[in-house]
Design a protein around this motif. Sequence first.
Motif, short mmCIF file in Angstrom:
data_model
loop_
_atom_site.label_atom_id
_atom_site.label_comp_id
_atom_site.label_asym_id
_atom_site.label_seq_id
_atom_site.Cartn_x
_atom_site.Cartn_y
_atom_site.Cartn_z
N THR A 1 -80.84 26.06 -32.10
CA THR A 1 -82.26 26.42 -32.22
C THR A 1 -83.13 25.35 -31.56
O THR A 1 -84.23 25.65 -31.07
CB THR A 1 -82.64 26.64 -33.71
N VAL A 2 -82.62 24.13 -31.50
CA VAL A 2 -83.33 23.08 -30.76
C VAL A 2 -83.36 23.45 -29.27
O VAL A 2 -84.38 23.28 -28.59
CB VAL A 2 -82.64 21.71 -30.98
N MET A 3 -82.26 24.01 -28.78
CA MET A 3 -82.22 24.43 -27.37
C MET A 3 -83.26 25.53 -27.12
O MET A 3 -83.93 25.55 -26.10
CB MET A 3 -80.83 24.96 -26.99
N PHE A 4 -83.35 26.44 -28.08
CA PHE A 4 -84.35 27.50 -28.00
C PHE A 4 -85.75 26.85 -27.90
O PHE A 4 -86.61 27.26 -27.11
CB PHE A 4 -84.23 28.37 -29.26
N THR A 5 -85.97 25.81 -28.71
CA THR A 5 -87.26 25.12 -28.71
C THR A 5 -87.58 24.52 -27.34
O THR A 5 -88.69 24.65 -26.84
CB THR A 5 -87.26 23.99 -29.77
N GLY B 1 -85.66 32.16 -34.33
CA GLY B 1 -84.76 31.41 -33.45
C GLY B 1 -83.48 30.96 -34.12
O GLY B 1 -82.46 30.73 -33.46
N GLY B 2 -83.54 30.82 -35.47
CA GLY B 2 -82.35 30.36 -36.19
C GLY B 2 -81.21 31.37 -36.16
O GLY B 2 -80.09 31.06 -36.57
N ALA B 3 -81.49 32.57 -35.64
CA ALA B 3 -80.45 33.62 -35.65
C ALA B 3 -79.26 33.25 -34.76
O ALA B 3 -78.14 33.66 -35.04
CB ALA B 3 -81.05 34.95 -35.19
N ASN B 4 -79.49 32.44 -33.69
CA ASN B 4 -78.37 32.14 -32.79
C ASN B 4 -77.26 31.37 -33.52
O ASN B 4 -76.07 31.59 -33.28
CB ASN B 4 -78.83 31.46 -31.49
N GLN B 5 -77.67 30.50 -34.44
CA GLN B 5 -76.67 29.76 -35.22
C GLN B 5 -75.98 30.70 -36.21
O GLN B 5 -74.76 30.61 -36.41
CB GLN B 5 -77.38 28.62 -35.97
N GLU B 6 -76.76 31.62 -36.78
CA GLU B 6 -76.19 32.58 -37.74
C GLU B 6 -75.17 33.50 -37.07
O GLU B 6 -74.20 33.92 -37.68
CB GLU B 6 -77.30 33.43 -38.37
#
Length: 428
Positions: A382-386, A266-271
């Motif tokens: 990634t919080v939004m993804f959560t 999920g951290g990929a969106n920030q990357e």
Amino acid sequence: MSANTAELNYAGKTYRFPIVTGSEGEKGIDISTLRRDTGLVTYDSSFQNTASCRSSITYIDGEQGILRYYGYPIEEIAGRYTFVETAYLLLHGEFPTKEQRAQFSRKLNEYSLLHEDMVHFFDGFPRGAHPMHILSTMINALATFYPNVDLLSLKEDIDTSATRLISIVRTLAAFAYKKSIGEPMVYPRHDLSYCANFLNMMFNSPVKPYKIDADIVDALNLLLVLHADHEQNCSTTAVRVIGSAQVNLYATISAGISALSGPLHGGANQEVMNMLRQIQSRSETVDSVLARAKDKKDPFLLMGFGHRIYKSYDPRARIIREMCAKILDKLHVRDPLLDIARELEEKALKDEYFVDRNLYPNVDFYSGIIYHAIGIPEDMFTVMFTLGRLPGWIAQWREMVQDKNRKIARPRQIYTGPALRHCPEPHR
Ligand code: ACO
């Protein structure tokens, strides 16, 4: 040999294993008796060929780019059903009736308030702490305030805990953000819908009231719906594995959040946003990014591209890509990062390296641009993804704990260390 059996020839003997068939016709070899009968185990590094469970929640066909929740195509759900209705579908197997939706919303409101003693926990985190780390810690801490979640045999407790989690994660996420920017926390309101409530908790301030915009609420609903479940991905597998030890639901979900925070998940969106910004600031170009992604000596990957399961266009990315321009138009936002993303995608999809390896944009490639347009800061992506994935995790966890044949998850290994040797005299 029949189509319902697979044969294994080993050491001069033939062993037969039944074929299990899913409701969409996918087939797997049931090897549950393999070790007992042959002494062998299977070796499948990173589970690339292993079905770890039977599940009736989400169906994906990675070759054809199909995603369905309980049989309903994602294209028919997204933009038509709210996140709350989709969460209900994942938890109960059907969309809610009007009455069921009203009751679910009432419960979400009822549980939205965080125990006031927990609010002080936020003071213990350093300024600048990543909200995903704060969130996983706070979710874990919920078990100390709501210990009844251990009573897994009582259906009411599962429902209550599931609803409380879906509601409270939104409060925790917004509080974590407010803490990170040093603003006072905004409490949830019963008169607002799930997404409107979240936006209000994020952006209202004593000096500048936040005006809720229906288009932004719709965009948020769409994104959360698209993230709501994705069968046995890394974080969901973490949830099922941890939960199989009969750990309480909150600790289990906290593990899922930790798994999701990784840049390969999920951290990929920030990357992706970091990568697009580097191109925008001219420290990279579209071509240099592609060249680096292809260079095997460079650990860099084209973020937001590639997927373990999808070997064609990720259907969620297709929906987000189409919605991106519409939402930006509606909000009167002109974001040069969207043009860069499109150029990057276009060039990658024509490039032999990406074509040969079936690498397409995944859900993370365009989602950040919409989050950015609706005012969500990058370290909250990634919080939004959560928030979106939570109903999926809970549904998968519930399916696992209610499976009468469930056992603790415990893979085997192929040991490659030293053979038996004897301890030398200790150095003293
Ligand atoms: N950029 C460049 N090359 C890539 C990329 C990429 N994004 N993704 C895969 N490849 C290459 C691999 O290097 C490998 O090349 P090789 O055959 O020459 O060795 C080939 O494509 C196959 O890739 P694998 O690593 O075997 O694919 P895997 O299924 O293990 O990984 C993953 C999938 C983790 C998503 C990977 O594609 C990746 O790291 N992508 C970038 C990060 C990302 O966007 N993650 C979000 C995924 S979606 C989600 O989790 C919500």
